[in-house]
Motif scaffolding. Structure first.
Motif, mmCIF file in Angstrom:
data_model
loop_
_atom_site.group_PDB
_atom_site.id
_atom_site.type_symbol
_atom_site.label_atom_id
_atom_site.label_comp_id
_atom_site.label_asym_id
_atom_site.label_seq_id
_atom_site.Cartn_x
_atom_site.Cartn_y
_atom_site.Cartn_z
ATOM 1 N N TRP A 114 -8.828 -3.004 -13.325
ATOM 2 C CA TRP A 114 -7.501 -2.864 -12.258
ATOM 3 C C TRP A 114 -6.447 -3.471 -13.201
ATOM 4 C CZ3 TRP A 114 -10.954 -2.678 -7.972
ATOM 5 C CH2 TRP A 114 -10.850 -4.375 -7.537
ATOM 6 N N ASP A 115 -5.496 -2.964 -13.905
ATOM 7 C CA ASP A 115 -4.199 -3.561 -13.705
ATOM 8 C C ASP A 115 -3.123 -4.171 -12.392
ATOM 9 O OD1 ASP A 115 -4.425 -1.863 -15.926
ATOM 10 O OD2 ASP A 115 -3.645 -4.072 -16.553
ATOM 11 N N TYR A 116 -3.375 -3.332 -11.271
ATOM 12 C CA TYR A 116 -2.459 -3.675 -9.635
ATOM 13 C C TYR A 116 -3.495 -2.669 -9.157
ATOM 14 C CZ TYR A 116 1.338 -4.851 -13.168
ATOM 15 O OH TYR A 116 1.835 -5.382 -14.265
ATOM 16 N N LEU A 117 -3.473 -3.336 -7.873
ATOM 17 C CA LEU A 117 -3.539 -2.617 -6.680
ATOM 18 C C LEU A 117 -2.734 -2.269 -5.800
ATOM 19 C CD1 LEU A 117 -6.391 -4.859 -5.784
ATOM 20 C CD2 LEU A 117 -6.748 -2.012 -6.806
ATOM 21 N N MET A 118 -2.104 -1.619 -4.937
ATOM 22 C CA MET A 118 -1.315 -1.014 -3.891
ATOM 23 C C MET A 118 -1.948 -0.128 -2.915
ATOM 24 S SD MET A 118 1.526 1.433 -5.783
ATOM 25 C CE MET A 118 0.963 3.323 -5.502
ATOM 26 N N CYS A 119 -1.449 -0.905 -2.274
ATOM 27 C CA CYS A 119 -1.742 0.647 -0.791
ATOM 28 C C CYS A 119 -1.167 1.983 -1.214
ATOM 29 C CB CYS A 119 -0.950 0.177 0.263
ATOM 30 S SG CYS A 119 -0.423 -1.620 0.879
ATOM 31 N N ASP A 120 -2.354 2.758 -0.467
ATOM 32 C CA ASP A 120 -2.201 3.559 -1.042
ATOM 33 C C ASP A 120 -1.019 4.982 -0.548
ATOM 34 O OD1 ASP A 120 -3.017 4.711 1.779
ATOM 35 O OD2 ASP A 120 -5.318 5.321 1.718
ATOM 36 N N TYR A 121 -0.356 3.846 0.222
ATOM 37 C CA TYR A 121 0.952 4.949 0.957
ATOM 38 C C TYR A 121 1.825 4.801 0.050
ATOM 39 C CZ TYR A 121 1.343 0.694 3.863
ATOM 40 O OH TYR A 121 1.306 -0.467 3.946
ATOM 41 N N HIS A 122 2.437 3.086 -0.600
ATOM 42 C CA HIS A 122 3.634 3.455 -1.687
ATOM 43 C C HIS A 122 3.687 4.983 -2.526
ATOM 44 C CE1 HIS A 122 4.139 -0.905 0.268
ATOM 45 N NE2 HIS A 122 2.329 -1.088 -0.440
ATOM 46 N N ALA A 123 4.782 4.538 -3.090
ATOM 47 C CA ALA A 123 4.858 5.443 -4.226
ATOM 48 C C ALA A 123 5.004 4.514 -5.330
ATOM 49 C CB ALA A 123 6.609 5.854 -4.162
ATOM 50 N N LEU A 144 -8.977 -8.299 -2.571
ATOM 51 C CA LEU A 144 -7.957 -7.179 -2.997
ATOM 52 C C LEU A 144 -6.229 -7.526 -2.001
ATOM 53 C CD1 LEU A 144 -10.410 -4.925 -2.211
ATOM 54 C CD2 LEU A 144 -9.682 -5.318 -3.997
ATOM 55 N N GLU A 145 -5.118 -7.407 -3.014
ATOM 56 C CA GLU A 145 -3.941 -7.877 -3.022
ATOM 57 C C GLU A 145 -3.109 -6.355 -3.276
ATOM 58 O OE1 GLU A 145 -2.401 -11.852 -2.959
ATOM 59 O OE2 GLU A 145 -0.450 -11.398 -2.831
ATOM 60 N N CYS A 146 -2.637 -6.255 -2.424
ATOM 61 C CA CYS A 146 -1.398 -5.125 -2.841
ATOM 62 C C CYS A 146 0.084 -5.803 -3.577
ATOM 63 C CB CYS A 146 -0.508 -4.570 -1.738
ATOM 64 S SG CYS A 146 1.161 -2.922 -2.258
ATOM 65 N N VAL A 147 0.117 -5.429 -4.818
ATOM 66 C CA VAL A 147 1.207 -5.955 -5.523
ATOM 67 C C VAL A 147 2.530 -5.755 -5.314
ATOM 68 C CG1 VAL A 147 1.547 -3.986 -6.887
ATOM 69 C CG2 VAL A 147 2.141 -5.971 -7.754
ATOM 70 N N VAL A 148 2.782 -4.446 -3.904
ATOM 71 C CA VAL A 148 3.995 -3.768 -4.059
ATOM 72 C C VAL A 148 4.589 -4.438 -2.745
ATOM 73 C CG1 VAL A 148 5.528 -1.800 -2.695
ATOM 74 C CG2 VAL A 148 4.242 -1.675 -4.611
ATOM 75 N N CYS A 149 4.285 -5.001 -1.747
ATOM 76 C CA CYS A 149 3.554 -5.502 -0.086
ATOM 77 C C CYS A 149 3.031 -6.725 0.016
ATOM 78 C CB CYS A 149 4.039 -4.205 1.289
ATOM 79 S SG CYS A 149 2.201 -4.035 2.014
ATOM 80 N N GLY A 150 2.012 -6.487 -0.405
ATOM 81 C CA GLY A 150 1.308 -8.441 -0.386
ATOM 82 C C GLY A 150 0.324 -8.524 0.268
#
Ligand SMILES: [Zn+2]
Length: 122
Positions: free
Chosen positions: A80-89, A60-66
């Motif tokens: 899914w298309d993207y994953l991101m950490c739950d605290y990103h906007a 699993l890799e965050c598209v915002v911060c890696g």
């Protein structure tokens, strides 16, 4: 030193299997290499029994911060298309393709939200 979880990921086996068959909680790189070079019977059997292409672990890799982690895939996970950490906007993620609407599914792995883009109806 590696953890049992690291070893399970490297050997591509579930964590419970590693524990059940006596993979220690901490082991060295050399010890893990020895297991890979000369796999015990249960490991050979486990690999032989593997059917299809279902993965034991997924990255699993965050598209915002890696940030990334390895997790056991869950049946309920969306495609899914993207994953991101739950605290990103939400705006920090890439925009959905024009004409697609985005839905979010949280609770993926330890901290991820799945962004699922679907073609808008009509
Ligand atoms: Zn992130």
């Amino acid at each position: 030193m590696l953890s049992r979880r690291d070893a399970a990921i490297r050997l591509d086996i579930p964590l419970e299997m590693a524990a059940h068959h006596g993979i220690p909680a901490r082991l060295s790189e050399a010890e893990l290499e020895a297991i890979e070079q000369d796999p015990p019977a249960w490991l050979v059997q486990s690999r032989a029994n593997r059917t299809g292409t279902k993965k034991t672990w997924v990255r699993l890799e965050c598209v915002v911060c890696g940030y990334n982690e390895d997790a056991r895939p869950k049946k309920w996970w969306p495609d899914w298309d993207y994953l991101m950490c739950d605290y990103h906007a939400p705006y920090q993620a890439p925009e959905p393709t024009a004409g697609f609407t985005r839905s979010e599914v949280d609770g993926i792995g330890s901290r991820f939200i799945a962004l699922v883009d679907d073609r808008a109806a009509g």
